[in-house]
Design a protein around this motif. Structure first.
Motif, mmCIF file in Angstrom:
data_model
loop_
_atom_site.group_PDB
_atom_site.id
_atom_site.type_symbol
_atom_site.label_atom_id
_atom_site.label_comp_id
_atom_site.label_asym_id
_atom_site.label_seq_id
_atom_site.Cartn_x
_atom_site.Cartn_y
_atom_site.Cartn_z
ATOM 1 N N ASP A 96 35.354 42.626 35.317
ATOM 2 C CA ASP A 96 34.398 41.579 36.099
ATOM 3 C C ASP A 96 32.908 42.217 36.042
ATOM 4 O O ASP A 96 32.026 41.574 36.644
ATOM 5 C CB ASP A 96 35.052 41.144 37.531
ATOM 6 C CG ASP A 96 35.312 42.325 38.252
ATOM 7 O OD1 ASP A 96 35.372 42.111 39.443
ATOM 8 O OD2 ASP A 96 35.197 43.318 37.949
ATOM 9 N N ASP A 111 43.518 45.522 33.102
ATOM 10 C CA ASP A 111 42.692 45.042 34.239
ATOM 11 C C ASP A 111 41.887 46.315 34.682
ATOM 12 O O ASP A 111 41.213 46.133 35.914
ATOM 13 C CB ASP A 111 43.344 44.422 35.448
ATOM 14 C CG ASP A 111 44.573 45.654 35.908
ATOM 15 O OD1 ASP A 111 45.127 45.115 36.556
ATOM 16 O OD2 ASP A 111 44.830 46.655 35.318
ATOM 17 N N TYR A 112 41.765 47.449 33.980
ATOM 18 C CA TYR A 112 41.164 48.519 34.436
ATOM 19 C C TYR A 112 40.765 49.455 33.182
ATOM 20 O O TYR A 112 41.816 49.665 32.373
ATOM 21 C CB TYR A 112 41.791 49.288 35.625
ATOM 22 C CG TYR A 112 41.203 50.445 36.129
ATOM 23 C CD1 TYR A 112 41.990 51.791 35.891
ATOM 24 C CD2 TYR A 112 40.155 50.449 36.736
ATOM 25 C CE1 TYR A 112 41.481 52.760 36.241
ATOM 26 C CE2 TYR A 112 39.429 51.930 37.426
ATOM 27 C CZ TYR A 112 40.341 52.900 37.066
ATOM 28 O OH TYR A 112 39.922 54.184 37.518
ATOM 29 N N ARG A 125 35.950 47.857 35.696
ATOM 30 C CA ARG A 125 36.742 46.504 35.864
ATOM 31 C C ARG A 125 36.077 45.431 35.008
ATOM 32 O O ARG A 125 34.841 45.539 35.027
ATOM 33 C CB ARG A 125 36.953 46.180 37.338
ATOM 34 C CG ARG A 125 37.652 47.131 38.105
ATOM 35 C CD ARG A 125 38.018 46.608 39.458
ATOM 36 N NE ARG A 125 38.907 47.479 40.090
ATOM 37 C CZ ARG A 125 40.098 47.667 40.365
ATOM 38 N NH1 ARG A 125 40.734 47.045 39.330
ATOM 39 N NH2 ARG A 125 40.853 48.664 40.888
ATOM 40 N N ASP A 153 43.280 53.832 41.799
ATOM 41 C CA ASP A 153 42.961 53.743 40.440
ATOM 42 C C ASP A 153 42.794 54.794 39.296
ATOM 43 O O ASP A 153 42.602 54.829 38.166
ATOM 44 C CB ASP A 153 41.884 52.603 39.776
ATOM 45 C CG ASP A 153 42.086 51.183 40.703
ATOM 46 O OD1 ASP A 153 43.240 50.781 40.821
ATOM 47 O OD2 ASP A 153 41.121 50.625 40.623
#
Lengths: 113, 111
Positions: free
Chosen positions: A53, A31-32, A51, B98
């Motif tokens: 999306d 997801d990353y 990401r 992140d």
């Protein structure tokens, strides 16, 4: 099982040229997707990340292109400079709360003056 | 703010000797990681700690043990070093935005 495949292993580019490094992944739960830059004798440092999306992200001369359907992403370095000479790693983060990264094997980029 | 620090920077061991690699972070991160880097192999996860008090195996845990001493410190121990453990070891910590931050590495040679 190598979950993130990176190519090429090494790349030589002339100053001012475009450097392109490619990565492919298998796990759709990732997801990353960060890229790390590592200079000799130093630890890896985050360069840019995306990401799934988003299809493209640009920061200065560095751009990530992301193709979710093909499960591929790439790093483009525009107007490459000798100071960009380093090892570049792509990575992918698994889903869940442990935030583990799976790394590609790295690309040694040399930019000739 | 030193970020992630690792000690020692360099170490030479003989086969069978033991040692502990130290890692500390001052960024109040919950998660910490130990990787090894070998030529052509990228970075491979040895162990990680998602939060204080927990540790889990990564991709290549054999021959290593870890201790999450507190939120700041995460140590890696080699009980009986082998030449196959010659490598560069990196510690990293994770931030909620992140990013994994890496230390400068420990270069270990086992003779």
């Amino acid at each position: 099982q190598q979950q993130v495949k990176q190519s090429p292993q090494s790349l030589i580019v002339q100053k001012g040229g475009i450097s392109i490094i490619n990565c492919a992944y298998e796990n759709t739960a990732f997801d990353y997707f960060p890229w790390y830059q590592q200079f000799p004798g130093k630890g890896p440092a985050l360069l840019i990340a995306i990401r799934p999306d988003v299809s493209e992200k640009k920061e200065g001369r560095f751009t990530i292109s992301f193709n979710k359907s093909a499960k591929q992403f790439s790093l483009h370095i525009m107007d490459s400079q000798p100071g960009d000479s380093a090892t570049y790693f792509c990575a992918a983060r698994g889903g869940g709360s442990n935030y583990k990264l799976t790394f590609g094997k790295g690309t040694l980029l040399t930019v000739n003056p | 703010n030193a970020g992630v620090t690792q000690t020692p920077k360099f170490q030479v061991l003989k086969t069978g000797q033991s040692m502990t690699l130290q890692c500390a972070q001052d960024m109040n991160h919950n998660s910490m990681y130990w990787y090894r880097q070998d030529p052509g192999m990228g970075l491979r996860l040895i162990y990680y700690s998602a939060s204080e008090g927990t540790t889990d195996k990564g991709e290549v845990p054999n021959g290593y043990n870890v201790s999450r001493l507190n939120k700041r410190e995460f140590s890696l121990r080699l009980e009986s070093a082998a030449p196959s453990q010659t490598s560069v070891y990196f510690c990293a910590s994770y931030r909620h935005t992140d990013t994994q931050y890496f230390g400068p590495g420990t270069r270990l040679t086992v003779l």
